[in-house]
Design a protein around this motif. Structure first.
Motif, PDB file in Angstrom:
ATOM      1  N   ALA A  52       0.832  -1.211   0.000  1.00 28.97           N
ATOM      2  CA  ALA A  52       0.000   0.000   0.000  1.00 28.97           C
ATOM      3  C   ALA A  52       0.860   1.252   0.000  1.00 28.97           C
ATOM      4  O   ALA A  52       0.542   2.249  -0.672  1.00 28.97           O
ATOM      5  N   GLN A  53       1.966   1.212   0.732  1.00 29.98           N
ATOM      6  CA  GLN A  53       2.860   2.384   0.773  1.00 29.98           C
ATOM      7  C   GLN A  53       3.612   2.565  -0.548  1.00 29.98           C
ATOM      8  O   GLN A  53       3.920   3.691  -0.935  1.00 29.98           O
ATOM      9  N   ILE A  54       3.900   1.461  -1.232  1.00 26.48           N
ATOM     10  CA  ILE A  54       4.491   1.566  -2.574  1.00 26.48           C
ATOM     11  C   ILE A  54       3.529   2.316  -3.489  1.00 26.48           C
ATOM     12  O   ILE A  54       3.911   3.246  -4.216  1.00 26.48           O
ATOM     13  N   THR A  55       2.256   1.941  -3.444  1.00 21.58           N
ATOM     14  CA  THR A  55       1.247   2.560  -4.311  1.00 21.58           C
ATOM     15  C   THR A  55       1.079   4.040  -3.998  1.00 21.58           C
ATOM     16  O   THR A  55       0.835   4.848  -4.899  1.00 21.58           O
ATOM     17  N   GLU A  56       1.204   4.413  -2.723  1.00 23.62           N
ATOM     18  CA  GLU A  56       1.108   5.832  -2.368  1.00 23.62           C
ATOM     19  C   GLU A  56       2.176   6.656  -3.067  1.00 23.62           C
ATOM     20  O   GLU A  56       1.926   7.778  -3.523  1.00 23.62           O
ATOM     21  N   ARG A  57       3.388   6.101  -3.156  1.00 21.39           N
ATOM     22  CA  ARG A  57       4.495   6.852  -3.751  1.00 21.39           C
ATOM     23  C   ARG A  57       4.539   6.688  -5.262  1.00 21.39           C
ATOM     24  O   ARG A  57       4.876   7.629  -5.984  1.00 21.39           O
ATOM     25  N   GLU A  58       4.251   5.501  -5.754  1.00 22.85           N
ATOM     26  CA  GLU A  58       4.292   5.221  -7.190  1.00 22.85           C
ATOM     27  C   GLU A  58       3.041   4.421  -7.551  1.00 22.85           C
ATOM     28  O   GLU A  58       3.032   3.191  -7.516  1.00 22.85           O
ATOM     29  N   PRO A  59       1.942   5.095  -7.910  1.00 23.81           N
ATOM     30  CA  PRO A  59       0.656   4.416  -8.109  1.00 23.81           C
ATOM     31  C   PRO A  59       0.677   3.302  -9.154  1.00 23.81           C
ATOM     32  O   PRO A  59      -0.160   2.380  -9.094  1.00 23.81           O
TER      33      PRO A  59
END
Length: 400
Positions: free
Chosen positions: A125-132
């Motif tokens: 989820a945190q990956i998606t926050e930075r790089e959707p």
């Protein structure tokens, strides 16, 4: 000033120019000449890279690479800010796309902390926050990574060195070196030049210059070409910053990654394929002399035996755009073959020992008034300011 100098610097890349600048700052009045075989400076490794200011997360704690990259990254950001050079501290994601990569990711996080870096381990989820548009099972966020225009950095270093009294002699290729009592005589394509000391920052040709000077470098430069693509303009929104795979610790290349540069473009790559020339930026560029050197060097064959499976994959990605895209899609699933445009390639000056070991650290060598900078590929651009300071210190000590 004629042809007599205190220090001759062979090579007008970012490391040679940083050395010239450091010499003029540390010892004003020192007569410095930079000898560059091209018509302008920074034409090879300096001007053919992705522009990343590396944090030092990958390198063995205590090594020259680790210490100089960490210090160099901070100095490079300050230098760019001071001189109005385009740059940004973006941070970067190192993404594990499979659970089998998690132990290596955790080990990398520990290495980063040992090198004094601020790193955070992230979940999906945190990956998606930075790089959707990026997908992974876990990632490492490295705060201090950034990007800049290393060509502009080199131009600025050249200007500052000249303002400090240095002379840039372009279109001046070194053909021979003779060491005499109290001086070094360099034969070039534009005539003979003399100096009290010599610095070898010849990059792709550093081992040859070392041998010209009568020193055994103990290694050979084996060139690896890094081929890049660029994201087509309508697809640049897929990448916000810097996204890397988890590297293979047995191989000194970082794998196909995604890099948004300071000018808004996005690079995809590089791979790492053996080049047919030290300046072999395409498959069509071959050098009989360079090929003969590679064939005669035992380390070449030992690398091939040790890493043939990995290199077979790199070669396949070089010859097949679809294979290249497949490697990048591990990080960016939405990527398609039509999204990529060819971009200029670079060549890495990788130092290799006779037993086939890939030299992992920066290497300085030489004797008396001669200093050689050996094995200084990436992250040498990042670390160019502290490298220049270290070489200047050694040279000035020799002169004294």
């Amino acid at each position: 000033m004629g042809n007599g100098y205190d220090v001759l610097v062979v090579g007008g890349g970012i490391v040679g120019l940083s050395t010239a600048h450091a010499l003029t700052r540390a010892a004003p009045g020192t007569r410095v000449a930079v000898l560059e075989k091209e018509s302008s400076c920074g034409r090879h490794q300096t001007g053919r890279n992705s522009g990343v200011i590396h944090s030092g997360v990958y390198y063995r704690p205590g090594s020259l690479k680790a210490r100089m990259a960490v210090r160099g990254a901070a100095q490079m950001v300050e230098f760019c800010a001071e001189h109005g050079i385009p740059h940004a501290v973006t941070g970067k994601l190192i993404v594990a796309t499979e659970r089998s990569e998690l132990p290596r990711l955790h080990a990398l996080a520990q290495r980063g902390r040992e090198n004094g870096l601020r790193v955070r381990e992230l979940g999906p989820a945190q990956i998606t926050e930075r790089e959707p548009h990026v997908r992974g099972v876990a990632a490492l966020w490295v705060e201090s990574t950034g990007v800049c225009d290393f060509g502009a950095v080199a131009d600025t270093l050249a200007r500052l060195a000249v303002e400090g009294g240095a002379v840039l002699r372009t279109s001046t290729e070194v053909r021979g070196i003779v060491r005499r009592s109290g001086e070094v005589v360099v034969r070039t394509t534009t005539g003979e030049v003399r100096g009290r000391a010599l610095v070898n920052c010849a990059g792709l040709h550093c081992d040859r210059v070392a041998r010209m000077a009568g020193d055994d470098p103990g290694m050979r430069v084996v060139p690896f070409r890094g081929e890049y693509y660029a994201l087509a303009a309508p697809r640049r929104h897929l990448v916000r910053g810097l996204v890397y795979p988890v590297p293979d610790p047995a191989f000194p290349f970082l794998g196909v990654h995604l890099t948004r540069d300071v000018h808004g473009g996005v690079h995809v790559g590089p791979n790492a394929v053996p080049a047919l020339a030290r300046e072999g930026y395409t498959w069509l560029r071959a050098s009989p002399r360079d090929l003969a050197d590679l064939v005669a060097f035992p380390g070449t064959w030992r690398i091939a035996r040790r890493h043939w499976r990995r290199e077979a994959g790199e070669l396949y990605r070089s010859l097949s755009r679809r294979a290249f895209v497949a490697a990048a899609r591990r990080l960016l699933p939405e990527l398609g073959p039509g999204d990529l445009r060819p971009a200029p390639a670079g060549v890495r000056a990788q130092g290799v020992l006779p037993d086939g070991t890939l030299v992992d650290d920066f290497r300085f060598a030489g004797s008396g008034p001669v200093v050689h900078v050996l094995n200084a590929p990436s992250p040498a651009a990042t670390a160019s300011l502290p490298i220049g300071e270290e070489v200047a210190r050694r040279v000035l000590a020799a002169l004294r």
